[in-house]
Design a protein around this motif. Sequence first.
Motif, PDB file in Angstrom:
ATOM      1  N   PRO A 182      48.513 103.110   0.020  1.00 60.73           N
ATOM      2  CA  PRO A 182      48.917 104.054   1.105  1.00 60.73           C
ATOM      3  C   PRO A 182      50.171 104.922   0.194  1.00 60.73           C
ATOM      4  O   PRO A 182      50.625 104.352  -0.701  1.00 60.73           O
ATOM      5  N   PRO A 183      50.661 104.863   1.121  1.00 59.56           N
ATOM      6  CA  PRO A 183      52.378 105.955   1.122  1.00 59.56           C
ATOM      7  C   PRO A 183      53.172 104.666   0.964  1.00 59.56           C
ATOM      8  O   PRO A 183      53.543 103.791   1.488  1.00 59.56           O
ATOM      9  N   TYR A 184      53.891 104.707  -0.472  1.00 58.60           N
ATOM     10  CA  TYR A 184      54.780 103.563  -0.995  1.00 58.60           C
ATOM     11  C   TYR A 184      56.225 103.904  -1.542  1.00 58.60           C
ATOM     12  O   TYR A 184      56.454 102.858  -2.056  1.00 58.60           O
ATOM     13  N   ILE A 185      56.092 104.975  -1.690  1.00 54.84           N
ATOM     14  CA  ILE A 185      58.259 104.734  -2.199  1.00 54.84           C
ATOM     15  C   ILE A 185      59.041 105.717  -1.796  1.00 54.84           C
ATOM     16  O   ILE A 185      58.424 105.751  -0.506  1.00 54.84           O
ATOM     17  N   GLU A 186      59.532 104.472  -1.589  1.00 52.25           N
ATOM     18  CA  GLU A 186      60.945 104.537  -1.088  1.00 52.25           C
ATOM     19  C   GLU A 186      60.865 106.010  -0.336  1.00 52.25           C
ATOM     20  O   GLU A 186      61.354 106.893  -1.598  1.00 52.25           O
ATOM     21  N   ALA A 204      52.215 111.499   2.524  1.00 47.51           N
ATOM     22  CA  ALA A 204      50.724 111.101   1.386  1.00 47.51           C
ATOM     23  C   ALA A 204      51.536 109.866   0.512  1.00 47.51           C
ATOM     24  O   ALA A 204      51.283 109.327  -0.229  1.00 47.51           O
ATOM     25  N   LEU A 205      52.831 110.443   0.316  1.00 46.99           N
ATOM     26  CA  LEU A 205      53.317 109.497  -0.194  1.00 46.99           C
ATOM     27  C   LEU A 205      54.939 108.551  -0.024  1.00 46.99           C
ATOM     28  O   LEU A 205      54.697 107.754  -1.223  1.00 46.99           O
ATOM     29  N   THR A 206      55.862 108.660   0.869  1.00 47.62           N
ATOM     30  CA  THR A 206      56.205 107.927   1.657  1.00 47.62           C
ATOM     31  C   THR A 206      56.455 107.840   2.620  1.00 47.62           C
ATOM     32  O   THR A 206      55.989 108.347   3.862  1.00 47.62           O
ATOM     33  N   LEU A 212      57.152  99.401   1.926  1.00 45.14           N
ATOM     34  CA  LEU A 212      56.382  98.564   2.465  1.00 45.14           C
ATOM     35  C   LEU A 212      55.988  98.660   3.598  1.00 45.14           C
ATOM     36  O   LEU A 212      55.253  98.010   4.198  1.00 45.14           O
ATOM     37  N   ALA A 213      56.212  99.900   4.701  1.00 41.86           N
ATOM     38  CA  ALA A 213      56.327  99.881   6.172  1.00 41.86           C
ATOM     39  C   ALA A 213      54.869  99.876   5.833  1.00 41.86           C
ATOM     40  O   ALA A 213      54.107  99.136   6.577  1.00 41.86           O
ATOM     41  N   ILE A 215      52.135  99.000   4.293  1.00 44.54           N
ATOM     42  CA  ILE A 215      51.429  97.704   3.418  1.00 44.54           C
ATOM     43  C   ILE A 215      51.556  96.854   4.211  1.00 44.54           C
ATOM     44  O   ILE A 215      51.001  96.027   4.440  1.00 44.54           O
ATOM     45  N   ARG A 216      52.497  96.289   5.279  1.00 42.98           N
ATOM     46  CA  ARG A 216      52.967  95.502   6.695  1.00 42.98           C
ATOM     47  C   ARG A 216      51.339  95.651   7.429  1.00 42.98           C
ATOM     48  O   ARG A 216      51.302  95.179   7.876  1.00 42.98           O
ATOM     49  N   THR A 217      51.146  97.274   7.682  1.00 41.51           N
ATOM     50  CA  THR A 217      50.269  96.997   8.443  1.00 41.51           C
ATOM     51  C   THR A 217      49.405  96.351   7.908  1.00 41.51           C
ATOM     52  O   THR A 217      48.322  96.702   8.751  1.00 41.51           O
ATOM     53  N   ILE A 218      48.717  97.363   7.048  1.00 40.03           N
ATOM     54  CA  ILE A 218      47.451  97.163   6.399  1.00 40.03           C
ATOM     55  C   ILE A 218      47.078  95.661   6.225  1.00 40.03           C
ATOM     56  O   ILE A 218      45.784  94.866   6.668  1.00 40.03           O
ATOM     57  N   ILE A 219      47.640  94.877   5.445  1.00 40.71           N
ATOM     58  CA  ILE A 219      47.930  93.557   6.027  1.00 40.71           C
ATOM     59  C   ILE A 219      47.578  92.648   7.251  1.00 40.71           C
ATOM     60  O   ILE A 219      47.302  92.287   7.112  1.00 40.71           O
ATOM     61  N   ASP A 220      48.518  93.196   8.475  1.00 39.64           N
ATOM     62  CA  ASP A 220      48.906  92.896   9.469  1.00 39.64           C
ATOM     63  C   ASP A 220      47.663  92.872  10.372  1.00 39.64           C
ATOM     64  O   ASP A 220      46.727  92.349  10.331  1.00 39.64           O
ATOM     65  N   GLY A 221      46.962  94.392   9.956  1.00 42.38           N
ATOM     66  CA  GLY A 221      45.116  94.456  10.593  1.00 42.38           C
ATOM     67  C   GLY A 221      44.061  94.244   9.750  1.00 42.38           C
ATOM     68  O   GLY A 221      42.901  93.773  10.218  1.00 42.38           O
ATOM     69  N   ALA A 222      44.541  93.722   8.426  1.00 45.48           N
ATOM     70  CA  ALA A 222      43.174  93.147   8.259  1.00 45.48           C
ATOM     71  C   ALA A 222      42.368  92.104   8.470  1.00 45.48           C
ATOM     72  O   ALA A 222      41.551  91.429   7.968  1.00 45.48           O
ATOM     73  N   ARG A 223      43.794  90.682   8.752  1.00 47.51           N
ATOM     74  CA  ARG A 223      43.349  89.738   9.259  1.00 47.51           C
ATOM     75  C   ARG A 223      42.807  89.679   9.981  1.00 47.51           C
ATOM     76  O   ARG A 223      41.436  88.150   9.865  1.00 47.51           O
TER      77      ARG A 223
END
Length: 275
Positions: A182-186, A204-206, A212-213, A215-223
């Motif tokens: 995911p886009p993970y650059i601050e 696609a970069l930030t 981490l925004a 990444i949080r969405t990805i983790i939450d949805g993956a559960r």
Amino acid sequence: MLYTPYMPTYQELARDSGLERPDIHALFHHLGGYNRAFLITHGDEMAEPAFAEHFTRLAARRRAGEPVAYLLGEKEFYSLTFNVGPGVLIPRPDTELLVDLALERLPQGGALVDLGTGSGIIAITIAHERPDAVVTALDISDAALDIARGNAARLAPQVRVLQSDWYAALGDGQFAVIVSNPPYIEQDDPHLEKGDLRFEPRSALTDEADGLAHIRTIIDGARTRLLPGGWLLFEHGFDQGLASRDLLDAAGFGAVQTWQDIAGMDRVSGGLAPA
């Protein structure tokens, strides 16, 4: 008397281009199929007019900083050649780690989804390596989807490519493996204004936040979208390993771990589906 314009030799074209040797070789091969030995064996020959014109134009774009991959319209990844363009990130070797980890954890006939697929390198490579797998690739960008669909049609036609804002198009589907780069650059990272990143799609970069925004969405949805024993794996910045593990732990994932890239930097984190 008719005026005959001067045509440079291939060696003169290369010398006067102002480019580094690897860029010259890449453009010579792209435009004429010439290998690295060509300048040694044929460098003193007069360049073909069409070749000289195209090379000069591309060399000017390269001197302005445009990435070579965009000039060529392609980039190698995992020994496959992918079409790329300004609508997608340029494939980087670090991401091969994510592919390796996913392949190790994908069961026979298992379903995998790639979130934010871009040019499709992750999903398509996995499907190419594992034809038995059921692979879905998602992206919200029209430009990225056009490129991903073209790459899939050529390299792994079985990949399903869908437009989706992260998990939105998946309904109740569940997967053995979920992967993402995911886009993970601050948003204020100075690297966004340097090198190739200046030309790549900012979205696609930030995440225009703390990196981490998404990444949080990805983790939450993956559960709820991982099958029992399924894995979530995602790429992140070299300094985001600890934060990623903390987010995975807080969401109830097991076997949480961070893996290092070829440079020894934290690059991929993941964990097992929550019980």
